[in-house]
Design a protein around this motif. Structure first.
Motif, PDB file in Angstrom:
ATOM      1  N   LEU A  73       0.835  -1.205   0.000  1.00 45.55           N
ATOM      2  CA  LEU A  73       0.000   0.000   0.000  1.00 45.55           C
ATOM      3  C   LEU A  73       0.869   1.253   0.000  1.00 45.55           C
ATOM      4  CD1 LEU A  73      -3.284   0.606   1.806  1.00 45.55           C
ATOM      5  CD2 LEU A  73      -1.454   2.266   2.176  1.00 45.55           C
ATOM      6  N   LYS A  74       0.495   2.207  -0.857  1.00 46.01           N
ATOM      7  CA  LYS A  74       1.218   3.479  -0.961  1.00 46.01           C
ATOM      8  C   LYS A  74       0.259   4.628  -0.708  1.00 46.01           C
ATOM      9  CE  LYS A  74       4.605   1.676  -4.277  1.00 46.01           C
ATOM     10  NZ  LYS A  74       5.178   1.803  -5.642  1.00 46.01           N
ATOM     11  N   ILE A  75       0.654   5.474   0.246  1.00 48.48           N
ATOM     12  CA  ILE A  75      -0.162   6.616   0.630  1.00 48.48           C
ATOM     13  C   ILE A  75       0.757   7.776   0.965  1.00 48.48           C
ATOM     14  CG2 ILE A  75      -0.231   5.945   3.075  1.00 48.48           C
ATOM     15  CD1 ILE A  75      -3.137   6.939   3.136  1.00 48.48           C
ATOM     16  N   GLY A  76       0.295   8.999   0.793  1.00 50.31           N
ATOM     17  CA  GLY A  76       1.098  10.172   1.098  1.00 50.31           C
ATOM     18  C   GLY A  76       1.356  10.321   2.587  1.00 50.31           C
ATOM     19  N   LYS A  77       2.347  11.153   2.917  1.00 47.46           N
ATOM     20  CA  LYS A  77       2.724  11.332   4.319  1.00 47.46           C
ATOM     21  C   LYS A  77       1.705  12.145   5.098  1.00 47.46           C
ATOM     22  CE  LYS A  77       7.744  10.982   3.648  1.00 47.46           C
ATOM     23  NZ  LYS A  77       9.050  11.678   3.809  1.00 47.46           N
ATOM     24  N   ALA A  78       1.054  13.115   4.443  1.00 46.56           N
ATOM     25  CA  ALA A  78       0.127  13.991   5.159  1.00 46.56           C
ATOM     26  C   ALA A  78      -0.854  14.628   4.190  1.00 46.56           C
ATOM     27  CB  ALA A  78       0.898  15.076   5.912  1.00 46.56           C
ATOM     28  N   TYR A  79      -2.052  14.944   4.719  1.00 46.49           N
ATOM     29  CA  TYR A  79      -3.093  15.597   3.924  1.00 46.49           C
ATOM     30  C   TYR A  79      -3.736  16.690   4.767  1.00 46.49           C
ATOM     31  CZ  TYR A  79      -2.381  11.531   1.012  1.00 46.49           C
ATOM     32  OH  TYR A  79      -1.802  10.559   0.233  1.00 46.49           O
ATOM     33  N   LYS A  80      -3.927  17.858   4.161  1.00 42.04           N
ATOM     34  CA  LYS A  80      -4.509  19.008   4.844  1.00 42.04           C
ATOM     35  C   LYS A  80      -6.014  19.048   4.587  1.00 42.04           C
ATOM     36  CE  LYS A  80      -0.327  21.575   3.575  1.00 42.04           C
ATOM     37  NZ  LYS A  80       0.187  22.764   2.832  1.00 42.04           N
ATOM     38  N   VAL A  81      -6.772  19.228   5.656  1.00 44.14           N
ATOM     39  CA  VAL A  81      -8.227  19.280   5.533  1.00 44.14           C
ATOM     40  C   VAL A  81      -8.731  20.567   6.171  1.00 44.14           C
ATOM     41  CG1 VAL A  81     -10.402  18.142   6.074  1.00 44.14           C
ATOM     42  CG2 VAL A  81      -8.365  16.765   5.584  1.00 44.14           C
ATOM     43  N   GLY A  82      -9.464  21.353   5.384  1.00 42.75           N
ATOM     44  CA  GLY A  82     -10.001  22.614   5.877  1.00 42.75           C
ATOM     45  C   GLY A  82     -11.359  22.440   6.531  1.00 42.75           C
ATOM     46  N   THR A  83     -12.209  23.448   6.386  1.00 46.98           N
ATOM     47  CA  THR A  83     -13.493  23.433   7.095  1.00 46.98           C
ATOM     48  C   THR A  83     -14.662  23.006   6.221  1.00 46.98           C
ATOM     49  OG1 THR A  83     -13.775  25.780   6.577  1.00 46.98           O
ATOM     50  CG2 THR A  83     -12.761  25.223   8.697  1.00 46.98           C
ATOM     51  N   THR A  84     -14.580  23.225   4.916  1.00 44.47           N
ATOM     52  CA  THR A  84     -15.739  22.952   4.060  1.00 44.47           C
ATOM     53  C   THR A  84     -15.414  22.183   2.791  1.00 44.47           C
ATOM     54  OG1 THR A  84     -15.509  25.129   3.001  1.00 44.47           O
ATOM     55  CG2 THR A  84     -16.998  24.973   4.897  1.00 44.47           C
ATOM     56  N   ASN A  85     -14.237  22.357   2.231  1.00 48.02           N
ATOM     57  CA  ASN A  85     -13.937  21.772   0.924  1.00 48.02           C
ATOM     58  C   ASN A  85     -13.749  20.261   0.992  1.00 48.02           C
ATOM     59  OD1 ASN A  85     -14.014  24.289  -0.215  1.00 48.02           O
ATOM     60  ND2 ASN A  85     -11.806  24.569  -0.308  1.00 48.02           N
ATOM     61  N   HIS A  86     -14.313  19.580   0.003  1.00 43.39           N
ATOM     62  CA  HIS A  86     -14.124  18.138  -0.153  1.00 43.39           C
ATOM     63  C   HIS A  86     -12.652  17.868  -0.462  1.00 43.39           C
ATOM     64  CE1 HIS A  86     -14.540  14.625  -3.251  1.00 43.39           C
ATOM     65  NE2 HIS A  86     -14.165  14.154  -2.070  1.00 43.39           N
ATOM     66  N   VAL A  87     -12.038  16.960   0.286  1.00 45.21           N
ATOM     67  CA  VAL A  87     -10.641  16.577   0.069  1.00 45.21           C
ATOM     68  C   VAL A  87     -10.625  15.128  -0.418  1.00 45.21           C
ATOM     69  CG1 VAL A  87      -8.407  16.177   1.163  1.00 45.21           C
ATOM     70  CG2 VAL A  87      -9.784  18.160   1.821  1.00 45.21           C
ATOM     71  N   ALA A  88      -9.909  14.861  -1.506  1.00 45.86           N
ATOM     72  CA  ALA A  88      -9.781  13.503  -2.032  1.00 45.86           C
ATOM     73  C   ALA A  88      -8.326  13.242  -2.379  1.00 45.86           C
ATOM     74  CB  ALA A  88     -10.659  13.319  -3.271  1.00 45.86           C
ATOM     75  N   PHE A  89      -7.850  12.056  -2.056  1.00 46.45           N
ATOM     76  CA  PHE A  89      -6.487  11.670  -2.427  1.00 46.45           C
ATOM     77  C   PHE A  89      -6.465  10.179  -2.726  1.00 46.45           C
ATOM     78  CE2 PHE A  89      -6.876  11.858   2.199  1.00 46.45           C
ATOM     79  CZ  PHE A  89      -6.459  10.595   2.592  1.00 46.45           C
ATOM     80  N   SER A  90      -5.534   9.782  -3.591  1.00 48.33           N
ATOM     81  CA  SER A  90      -5.512   8.399  -4.057  1.00 48.33           C
ATOM     82  C   SER A  90      -4.547   7.545  -3.234  1.00 48.33           C
ATOM     83  CB  SER A  90      -5.128   8.333  -5.533  1.00 48.33           C
ATOM     84  OG  SER A  90      -3.817   8.822  -5.726  1.00 48.33           O
ATOM     85  N   VAL A  91      -4.889   6.279  -3.125  1.00 51.64           N
ATOM     86  CA  VAL A  91      -4.092   5.268  -2.432  1.00 51.64           C
ATOM     87  C   VAL A  91      -4.002   4.059  -3.365  1.00 51.64           C
ATOM     88  CG1 VAL A  91      -3.888   3.812  -0.379  1.00 51.64           C
ATOM     89  CG2 VAL A  91      -4.975   6.072  -0.206  1.00 51.64           C
ATOM     90  N   SER A  92      -2.819   3.485  -3.491  1.00 56.15           N
ATOM     91  CA  SER A  92      -2.648   2.314  -4.348  1.00 56.15           C
ATOM     92  C   SER A  92      -2.164   1.121  -3.526  1.00 56.15           C
ATOM     93  CB  SER A  92      -1.671   2.605  -5.486  1.00 56.15           C
ATOM     94  OG  SER A  92      -0.383   2.903  -4.971  1.00 56.15           O
ATOM     95  N   TYR A  93      -2.437  -0.079  -4.027  1.00 57.19           N
ATOM     96  CA  TYR A  93      -2.025  -1.298  -3.326  1.00 57.19           C
ATOM     97  C   TYR A  93      -2.130  -2.477  -4.282  1.00 57.19           C
ATOM     98  CZ  TYR A  93      -7.126  -1.618  -2.868  1.00 57.19           C
ATOM     99  OH  TYR A  93      -8.468  -1.637  -3.123  1.00 57.19           O
ATOM    100  N   THR A  94      -1.571  -3.596  -3.862  1.00 54.00           N
ATOM    101  CA  THR A  94      -1.674  -4.840  -4.613  1.00 54.00           C
ATOM    102  C   THR A  94      -2.704  -5.744  -3.948  1.00 54.00           C
ATOM    103  OG1 THR A  94       0.623  -4.748  -5.368  1.00 54.00           O
ATOM    104  CG2 THR A  94      -0.437  -6.905  -5.380  1.00 54.00           C
TER     105      THR A  94
END
Length: 307
Positions: A73-94
């Motif tokens: 599994l590969k995922i980023g080190k950190a993700y910033k989340v504000g108060t209203t905006n939708h946040v999406a980020f991808s994760v990969s794995y076997t």
């Protein structure tokens, strides 16, 4: 476990039955992947944090253990989340599966998950609205990539959720039961695996600076104010981040290097105020190094004309 505010989480076969949609309603009512995954995780851990799907009985039917495992599994080190905006980020794995598992089936679902605490009893849970997309690499393996979606305005996060989260993946083989009129829970296959990675979910930060007076005579005092704030996920507003070290930095006009003049603390409500002597034309900014719960941020520089 908290998921989208509109989704109720219950335990056991009742939780899974609620996800099965009659064919006539499927187009409008089929569950999102994240909702299905959250309920399966909840139903899978009924006592002492041990998966109970393998102990199905006529009185308490459960899905069968699906022959699927996950790795790489590969995922980023950190993700910033504000108060209203939708946040999406991808994760990969076997994904590795047995010969009896048809990952090409229309109602086979897999995707990444994030959870706070332990998978057996997560304090909070996040996943993707849609299942991951998988590319077959052999008769028993595939590479998969899917999103994690976060909607802070929907009450998905508490401020205490900021910081480290664990990552894993799940798979659900509905085997024709998703839209069945009389679904048979025991025909549904389910697999989960936690502890595949970690990431930080952080409260988005903002930092301001204002240096005055401007222009100013050389040798006179410049007062530099500012404020450090971060997202409050419980009020959907930004609030001051108190008692944090922040650097006051200066960049002389015509250069590209920032020099740290001093480090000061924000007050209880995140405000900053200090003074320096005017020496040359240049830019002032405040710089915050960040914490595990709050990302680093630099204020937009403020130019002062020294005469």
């Amino acid at each position: 476990m908290r998921i989208r505010a509109s989704v109720a989480v219950v335990t056991g076969a009742l939780a899974l039955t609620a996800l099965v949609v009659p064919a006539a309603q499927a187009a409008d009512s089929a569950p999102s992947f994240r909702d299905a995954a959250a309920k399966f995780v909840k139903a899978a851990h009924t006592t002492s944090g041990k998966a109970a799907f393998s102990a199905a009985t006529a009185a308490d039917p459960k899905p069968y253990p699906l022959n699927v495992t996950f790795s790489g599994l590969k995922i980023g080190k950190a993700y910033k989340v504000g108060t209203t905006n939708h946040v999406a980020f991808s994760v990969s794995y076997t994904l590795t599966h047995g010969a009896d598992v048809d990952i090409a089936a229309a109602d086979f679902m897999t995707g990444p998950i994030l959870y706070k605490g332990s998978l057996s009893d997560p304090a909070n849970f996040l996943g993707g609205e849609e299942p991951a997309s998988c590319t077959v690499t052999s008769s028993t393996t595939a590479t998969c990539k899917g999103n994690v979606d976060i909607y802070p305005a929907d009450g998905e996060l508490l401020n205490s959720d900021a910081g480290s989260w664990n990552a894993g993946a799940v798979a659900i083989a509905w085997n024709g039961q998703l839209n069945a009129t009389n679904p048979d829970i025991t025909k549904i296959g389910y697999a989960e695996q936690g502890g595949l990675g970690k990431t930080l979910i952080q409260r988005y930060s903002k930092l301001t600076v204002n240096a005055s007076p401007e222009p100013v005579k050389k040798g006179r005092t410049i007062t530099v104010t500012g404020k450090l704030t971060r997202a409050n996920w419980e009020t959907n507003k930004y609030a001051g981040y108190g008692n944090q070290p922040v650097k006051l930095q200066f960049r002389k006009k015509g250069t590209s290097t920032w020099a740290t003049l001093k480090t000061i603390q924000t007050d209880a409500t995140g405000n900053l105020k200090t003074t320096v002597k005017a020496s040359a034309d240049g830019y002032f900014r405040y710089s915050f190094a960040g914490t595990s719960t709050t990302p680093a941020v630099n204020a937009t520089a403020d130019f002062v004309d020294v005469q």
